[in-house]
Design an enzyme around this catalytic site. Structure first.
Site, PDB file in Angstrom:
ATOM      1  CE  LYS A 196      -2.349  -0.908   3.815  1.00 23.44           C
ATOM      2  NZ  LYS A 196      -1.840  -2.220   4.245  1.00 23.44           N
ATOM      3  NE  ARG A 216       7.284  -0.431  10.095  1.00 24.79           N
ATOM      4  CZ  ARG A 216       6.130  -0.295   9.428  1.00 24.79           C
ATOM      5  NH1 ARG A 216       6.126   0.287   8.244  1.00 24.79           N
ATOM      6  NH2 ARG A 216       4.999  -0.744   9.918  1.00 24.79           N
TER       7      ARG A 216
HETATM    8  P1  AMP Z   1       1.524   0.737   9.073  1.00 22.29           P
HETATM    9  O1  AMP Z   1       2.758   1.489   8.761  1.00 22.29           O
HETATM   10  O2  AMP Z   1       0.333   1.217   8.268  1.00 22.29           O
HETATM   11  O3  AMP Z   1       1.702  -0.756   8.979  1.00 22.29           O
HETATM   12  O4  AMP Z   1       1.138   1.064  10.599  1.00 22.29           O
HETATM   13  C1  AMP Z   1       2.029   0.723  11.644  1.00 22.29           C
HETATM   14  C2  AMP Z   1       1.283   0.595  12.959  1.00 22.29           C
HETATM   15  O5  AMP Z   1       0.665   1.849  13.280  1.00 22.29           O
HETATM   16  C3  AMP Z   1       0.133  -0.405  12.957  1.00 22.29           C
HETATM   17  O6  AMP Z   1       0.562  -1.746  13.172  1.00 22.29           O
HETATM   18  C4  AMP Z   1      -0.718   0.126  14.110  1.00 22.29           C
HETATM   19  O7  AMP Z   1      -0.142  -0.183  15.363  1.00 22.29           O
HETATM   20  C5  AMP Z   1      -0.598   1.631  13.923  1.00 22.29           C
HETATM   21  N1  AMP Z   1      -1.667   2.123  13.016  1.00 22.29           N
HETATM   22  C6  AMP Z   1      -1.530   2.684  11.781  1.00 22.29           C
HETATM   23  N2  AMP Z   1      -2.715   3.007  11.252  1.00 22.29           N
HETATM   24  C7  AMP Z   1      -3.651   2.634  12.162  1.00 22.29           C
HETATM   25  C8  AMP Z   1      -5.066   2.671  12.194  1.00 22.29           C
HETATM   26  N3  AMP Z   1      -5.795   3.162  11.172  1.00 22.29           N
HETATM   27  N4  AMP Z   1      -5.705   2.184  13.308  1.00 22.29           N
HETATM   28  C9  AMP Z   1      -5.008   1.711  14.347  1.00 22.29           C
HETATM   29  N5  AMP Z   1      -3.681   1.620  14.372  1.00 22.29           N
HETATM   30  C10 AMP Z   1      -2.985   2.077  13.293  1.00 22.29           C
END
Ligand code: AMP
Length: 216
Positions: free
Chosen positions: A15, A159
């Site tokens: 994404k 990460r």
């Molecule tokens: P990502 O980079 O999109 O994988 O997001 C990393 C982390 O941020 C996720 O595993 C969640 O802990 C938190 N996070 C990001 N977006 C959301 C969301 N819309 N709702 C809840 N937690 C989020």
């Protein structure tokens, strides 16, 4: 009318990478809640501190924190004409809050589908740049020099939420809490499906067509 594009799909579906390209092609600002949280972590804000434990454990940050942060971001001037969401909504409650906020905006959601085994391979081999956020992969796109970002020369790191056990947890959370968001948009007739397992350029072309409403 405001035009809002939503990218759904499991962690590691691509994404973020695709959103950067789409954002340029469609002239929509790229809004990633994961990036917003990581920015808050880097700056040491109170919000970052509240989010840290959830993120490191592969769990979702509570809805109210995410929704406030997101609404603050999309309330800025650059989002007046629309925006591209990456990583939001991740729960049905977030989707419902977004509906209420958007009113009559033109919304399209695209589900980027990738199987679990591919997600694990993609995420556990991923190395992210501390400087610019660029992503390398130890097998698929290794940097010219180990540990150094090709784009900006910054240091690469894994990460904490890309370790194997946290990735498994993120997938479980995705199945339980985020998968139902697809039905939310499907029932409104605004959901398209794109196979995210193909080559990045082919995925991009398919996403662009879906975003422009040329295919379902
Ligand atoms: P990502 O980079 O999109 O994988 O997001 C990393 C982390 O941020 C996720 O595993 C969640 O802990 C938190 N996070 C990001 N977006 C959301 C969301 N819309 N709702 C809840 N937690 C989020």
């Amino acid at each position: 009318m405001q035009s809002v594009l939503i990218l759904l799909g499991p962690p590691g579906a691509g994404k973020g990478t695709q959103a950067v390209r789409l954002s340029g092609a469609l002239s929509l600002p790229h809004v990633s809640t994961g990036d917003l949280f990581r920015e808050n972590l880097k700056l040491g804000t109170a919000l970052g501190e509240k989010a840290r434990g959830f993120m490191d454990a592969g769990r979702l940050v509570p809805d109210e924190l995410v929704i406030d942060m997101l609404f603050d971001r999309v309330g800025r001037a650059d989002c007046r004409g629309g925006f591209l969401l990456d990583g939001f909504p991740r729960t049905v409650a977030q989707a419902t809050a977004l509906d209420a906020r958007l009113g009559g905006a033109q919304v399209r959601a695209i589900n980027l589908a990738v199987e679990d085994a591919a997600v694990v391979e993609r995420l556990t081999g991923r190395h992210t740049c501390r400087g610019c956020g660029n992503v390398h992969h130890e097998r698929f796109s290794p940097p010219a020099k180990a540990g150094v970002c090709d784009r900006c020369g910054g240091a690469l790191y894994q990460r904490p939420d890309d370790s194997r056990d946290v990735v498994e947890k993120r997938l479980a959370v995705y199945r339980e809490q985020t998968k139902p968001v697809e039905a939310h948009y499907r029932s409104r007739g605004v959901l398209s499906e794109v196979d995210g397992a193909r080559k990045p350029d082919d995925v991009y072309t398919a996403l662009l067509r879906a975003a422009r409403g040329e295919v379902r």
